[in-house]
Design a protein around this motif. Structure first.
Motif, PDB file in Angstrom:
ATOM      1  N   ASP A 175       6.063  35.843  24.937  1.00  0.00           N
ATOM      2  CA  ASP A 175       6.855  36.739  25.696  1.00  0.00           C
ATOM      3  C   ASP A 175       6.241  36.726  26.975  1.00  0.00           C
ATOM      4  O   ASP A 175       5.176  37.171  27.217  1.00  0.00           O
ATOM      5  CB  ASP A 175       7.200  37.862  24.986  1.00  0.00           C
ATOM      6  CG  ASP A 175       8.253  37.838  23.853  1.00  0.00           C
ATOM      7  OD1 ASP A 175       8.979  36.727  24.013  1.00  0.00           O
ATOM      8  OD2 ASP A 175       8.108  38.594  23.055  1.00  0.00           O
ATOM      9  N   GLY A 176       6.892  37.011  28.038  1.00  0.00           N
ATOM     10  CA  GLY A 176       6.382  37.414  29.310  1.00  0.00           C
ATOM     11  C   GLY A 176       5.028  36.429  29.528  1.00  0.00           C
ATOM     12  O   GLY A 176       5.109  35.236  29.509  1.00  0.00           O
ATOM     13  N   HIS A 177       3.919  37.426  30.111  1.00  0.00           N
ATOM     14  CA  HIS A 177       2.598  36.682  30.394  1.00  0.00           C
ATOM     15  C   HIS A 177       1.747  37.054  29.348  1.00  0.00           C
ATOM     16  O   HIS A 177       0.597  37.197  29.725  1.00  0.00           O
ATOM     17  CB  HIS A 177       2.276  37.130  31.750  1.00  0.00           C
ATOM     18  CG  HIS A 177       3.350  36.725  32.672  1.00  0.00           C
ATOM     19  ND1 HIS A 177       3.134  35.246  33.230  1.00  0.00           N
ATOM     20  CD2 HIS A 177       4.314  37.212  33.455  1.00  0.00           C
ATOM     21  CE1 HIS A 177       4.121  35.244  34.253  1.00  0.00           C
ATOM     22  NE2 HIS A 177       4.734  36.527  34.316  1.00  0.00           N
ATOM     23  N   ARG A 252       1.443  46.694  27.625  1.00  0.00           N
ATOM     24  CA  ARG A 252       2.420  45.308  27.773  1.00  0.00           C
ATOM     25  C   ARG A 252       3.105  45.259  28.798  1.00  0.00           C
ATOM     26  O   ARG A 252       3.070  44.096  29.289  1.00  0.00           O
ATOM     27  CB  ARG A 252       3.296  45.619  26.341  1.00  0.00           C
ATOM     28  CG  ARG A 252       4.225  44.348  26.302  1.00  0.00           C
ATOM     29  CD  ARG A 252       3.301  42.960  25.848  1.00  0.00           C
ATOM     30  NE  ARG A 252       4.459  41.801  25.723  1.00  0.00           N
ATOM     31  CZ  ARG A 252       4.831  41.255  26.850  1.00  0.00           C
ATOM     32  NH1 ARG A 252       4.274  41.422  28.239  1.00  0.00           N
ATOM     33  NH2 ARG A 252       5.611  40.249  26.717  1.00  0.00           N
ATOM     34  N   LYS A 253       3.600  46.391  29.353  1.00  0.00           N
ATOM     35  CA  LYS A 253       4.072  46.209  30.795  1.00  0.00           C
ATOM     36  C   LYS A 253       2.950  45.824  31.835  1.00  0.00           C
ATOM     37  O   LYS A 253       3.348  44.642  32.782  1.00  0.00           O
ATOM     38  CB  LYS A 253       4.875  47.418  30.854  1.00  0.00           C
ATOM     39  CG  LYS A 253       5.717  47.472  32.440  1.00  0.00           C
ATOM     40  CD  LYS A 253       6.600  48.531  32.767  1.00  0.00           C
ATOM     41  CE  LYS A 253       7.545  48.455  33.783  1.00  0.00           C
ATOM     42  NZ  LYS A 253       8.421  49.486  33.914  1.00  0.00           N
ATOM     43  N   ASP A 256       2.469  41.867  31.885  1.00  0.00           N
ATOM     44  CA  ASP A 256       3.444  41.306  32.653  1.00  0.00           C
ATOM     45  C   ASP A 256       3.344  41.415  34.290  1.00  0.00           C
ATOM     46  O   ASP A 256       3.672  40.375  35.048  1.00  0.00           O
ATOM     47  CB  ASP A 256       4.960  41.421  32.217  1.00  0.00           C
ATOM     48  CG  ASP A 256       5.087  41.099  30.956  1.00  0.00           C
ATOM     49  OD1 ASP A 256       4.451  39.892  30.386  1.00  0.00           O
ATOM     50  OD2 ASP A 256       6.222  41.285  30.405  1.00  0.00           O
ATOM     51  N   GLU A 257       3.126  42.702  34.541  1.00  0.00           N
ATOM     52  CA  GLU A 257       2.967  42.987  36.116  1.00  0.00           C
ATOM     53  C   GLU A 257       1.796  42.285  36.690  1.00  0.00           C
ATOM     54  O   GLU A 257       1.740  41.707  37.839  1.00  0.00           O
ATOM     55  CB  GLU A 257       2.981  44.284  36.268  1.00  0.00           C
ATOM     56  CG  GLU A 257       4.316  44.931  36.193  1.00  0.00           C
ATOM     57  CD  GLU A 257       5.290  44.500  37.128  1.00  0.00           C
ATOM     58  OE1 GLU A 257       4.894  44.252  38.334  1.00  0.00           O
ATOM     59  OE2 GLU A 257       6.544  44.431  36.774  1.00  0.00           O
ATOM     60  N   LYS A 260       1.295  37.778  36.024  1.00  0.00           N
ATOM     61  CA  LYS A 260       2.530  37.139  36.452  1.00  0.00           C
ATOM     62  C   LYS A 260       1.929  36.255  37.807  1.00  0.00           C
ATOM     63  O   LYS A 260       2.650  35.204  38.368  1.00  0.00           O
ATOM     64  CB  LYS A 260       3.786  37.774  37.229  1.00  0.00           C
ATOM     65  CG  LYS A 260       3.263  38.806  38.338  1.00  0.00           C
ATOM     66  CD  LYS A 260       4.499  39.683  38.698  1.00  0.00           C
ATOM     67  CE  LYS A 260       4.337  40.478  39.941  1.00  0.00           C
ATOM     68  NZ  LYS A 260       5.462  41.495  40.124  1.00  0.00           N
ATOM     69  N   GLU A 393      11.898  38.166  23.577  1.00  0.00           N
ATOM     70  CA  GLU A 393      12.357  38.970  24.694  1.00  0.00           C
ATOM     71  C   GLU A 393      13.638  38.356  25.453  1.00  0.00           C
ATOM     72  O   GLU A 393      14.634  39.248  25.625  1.00  0.00           O
ATOM     73  CB  GLU A 393      11.262  39.249  25.850  1.00  0.00           C
ATOM     74  CG  GLU A 393      10.043  40.325  25.224  1.00  0.00           C
ATOM     75  CD  GLU A 393       9.299  40.568  26.433  1.00  0.00           C
ATOM     76  OE1 GLU A 393       9.522  40.249  27.450  1.00  0.00           O
ATOM     77  OE2 GLU A 393       8.373  41.508  26.054  1.00  0.00           O
ATOM     78  N   LYS A 394      13.604  37.244  25.694  1.00  0.00           N
ATOM     79  CA  LYS A 394      14.946  36.570  25.999  1.00  0.00           C
ATOM     80  C   LYS A 394      16.008  36.744  25.391  1.00  0.00           C
ATOM     81  O   LYS A 394      17.151  36.992  25.869  1.00  0.00           O
ATOM     82  CB  LYS A 394      14.512  35.148  26.417  1.00  0.00           C
ATOM     83  CG  LYS A 394      15.551  34.313  27.395  1.00  0.00           C
ATOM     84  CD  LYS A 394      15.295  33.024  27.667  1.00  0.00           C
ATOM     85  CE  LYS A 394      16.426  32.434  28.345  1.00  0.00           C
ATOM     86  NZ  LYS A 394      16.025  30.923  28.529  1.00  0.00           N
ATOM     87  N   LYS A 434      11.790  47.370  29.339  1.00  0.00           N
ATOM     88  CA  LYS A 434      12.655  46.664  30.634  1.00  0.00           C
ATOM     89  C   LYS A 434      13.465  47.648  31.452  1.00  0.00           C
ATOM     90  O   LYS A 434      14.257  47.301  32.658  1.00  0.00           O
ATOM     91  CB  LYS A 434      13.576  45.525  29.964  1.00  0.00           C
ATOM     92  CG  LYS A 434      12.804  44.433  29.338  1.00  0.00           C
ATOM     93  CD  LYS A 434      11.885  43.744  30.532  1.00  0.00           C
ATOM     94  CE  LYS A 434      10.793  42.547  29.707  1.00  0.00           C
ATOM     95  NZ  LYS A 434      10.220  41.856  30.836  1.00  0.00           N
TER      96      LYS A 434
END
Length: 436
Positions: A175-177, A252-253, A256-257, A260, A393-394, A434
């Motif tokens: 998920d994500g990065h 976790r956020k 991703d931030e 990326k 997540e998707k 999200k």
């Protein structure tokens, strides 16, 4: 962390195991076939002798009507901590051994693809240390069982290599990065975290593994769905209280931030600007790794997200013809593994490496002699049996568009995943992150 977590080591004429029990045990129980890695004092580190046992058996069982299920597991406190990097370095230093090393890498990468495309249900039991090559042996299996003992990591950057054995595929599909974060930091993911991250498909207490194996051996016609339902019988209950879940919430956020960005310098700037303890710890971890390795790993995970399994393995196979011959790999192994000292990386800073010229041109677009050939012709961009794991997540965000509330989305996935432990925790975490 162990530094013996890299690809397999080729040892022709290796006789040390000849007078003791085999380094890989082969067991049969009705239709079940077991590969048991059996070098517990070395944390089941893989060498070429072991591959020469594993791969022919896999191919024979895939062709056999009697073999219904294949298990991979280890003795002691590890499934597999990787390969023996000291032997790889010795082979690099001796031109007479280069052909043996080439054979090793070619065989390893064909076997990884074979593991991912077998029609026979393949189950990897990650009960203990699962790192480097051990991670590669597991990550393409339809069934990846984590326990409370699981410790999963790809720590190659710490010794100047890159996250290999298919990591460009399986880390880039997280998920994500999250995969980019794991690759750059060598983060060890433990216990239930492996399930929540998507590294494992099931979480089974180690005390239930023996009974699970007996149950699976009883299956006369083992389809993948039948195997999945059998494993579900032994998973932790829906109301299981997990250990510390660390890959969620604000941290976790932040992953991703910050991860990326295309360039690692921008990743580091984002971490610095964030300024949290998580970000400080992440920066400290990255700065201890080889700058060249960190940049190669970050680049190949980003590239891998757009490639198929075959293409990812071919990309890594090309990298294996250039990266090990650079300064940092020999320096990293000699310092970390042999001398137990801190390595002196060259270049020593991320900013001293130009992404285009020093990474892409020199490593990813280098002229190499060998091409990778596969035994199987199958290929895919997503793991075929990902429905056995927790939802991505998707998937969660797509279902949320239809089922407007968090409660309804949780209920939908709990029904879809047959009350699987972790569904509620993951769905709630994703939707909270999200929406904030």
């Amino acid at each position: 962390m162990t530094c013996r977590s890299l690809p397999l080591v080729f040892k022709r004429g290796f006789a040390q195991q000849s007078t003791i029990e085999s380094s890989v045990l082969i067991k049969k129980n009705f239709g079940a076939r077991q590969l048991i890695l059996n070098r517990p004092r070395r944390l089941n580190a893989i060498d070429m002798e072991m591959v020469d046992i594993i791969y022919p058996n896999l191919r024979a069982w895939e062709a056999s009507e009697q073999a219904k299920i294949v298990f991979l597991k280890g003795t002691g406190r590890a499934l597999c901590a990787g390969g023996d990097v000291k032997d790889v370095v010795n082979s690099l230093k001796d031109p007479a051994k280069h052909r043996d090393l080439e054979h090793q890498i070619d065989t390893e990468y064909d076997m990884l693809h074979f593991m991912g495309t077998m029609k026979t249900p393949y189950i990897a039991v990650m009960d203990g240390i699962t790192m480097g090559a051990g991670g590669g042996f597991c990550s393409f299996a339809p069934f990846r069982i984590a326990t409370e003992n699981t410790q999963f990591a790809m720590p190659e950057n710490a010794i100047g290599l890159f996250c290999d054995v298919g990591a460009s595929f399986f880390l880039s599909r997280l998920d994500g990065h999250l995969g980019a974060y794991m690759g750059a930091t060598s983060r060890i993911v433990k216990g239930e975290d492996a399930l929540f991250a998507g590294l494992a498909t099931h979480f089974v207490p180690s005390s239930r593994l023996e009974a699970l194996e007996a149950r699976l051996a009883e299956l006369d016609h083992a389809t993948h769905d039948m195997v999945h339902r059998a494993i579900e019988e032994f998973e932790v209950e829906r109301d299981h209280t997990p250990g510390m879940y660390t890959l969620q919430g604000k941290d976790r956020k932040r992953m991703d931030e910050c991860f990326k960005h295309e360039k690692m310098e921008d990743v580091m700037d984002a971490l610095k600007e964030d300024g949290s303890q998580f970000s400080k710890d992440t920066m400290d971890a990255i700065l201890k790794r080889s700058p060249t390795s960190v940049k190669i790993t970050h680049e190949h995970i980003r590239k891998g997200s757009r490639l198929s399994l075959k293409e990812c393995l071919q990309m890594e196979h090309r990298l294996w013809q250039t990266v090990p011959f650079s300064h940092d790999f020999i320096e990293g192994v000699t310092s970390h593994v042999v001398n137990k000292t801190q390595p002196k990386w060259n270049p020593s800073r991320l900013e001293d490496l130009d992404l285009e010229q020093d990474i892409r041109v020199r490593y990813f677009h280098a002229n190499v002699k060998r091409r990778l050939h596969f035994t199987h012709t199958d290929d895919f961009h997503l793991l075929p049996f990902r429905r056995y794991a927790l939802p991505s997540e998707k998937e969660i965000l797509e279902v949320k568009k239809v089922h407007r509330t968090v409660a309804d989305t949780v209920a939908w996935f709990e029904k879809d995943r047959n009350g699987k432990f972790g569904v509620r925790q993951k769905v709630e975490d994703v939707l909270e992150r999200k929406s904030s």
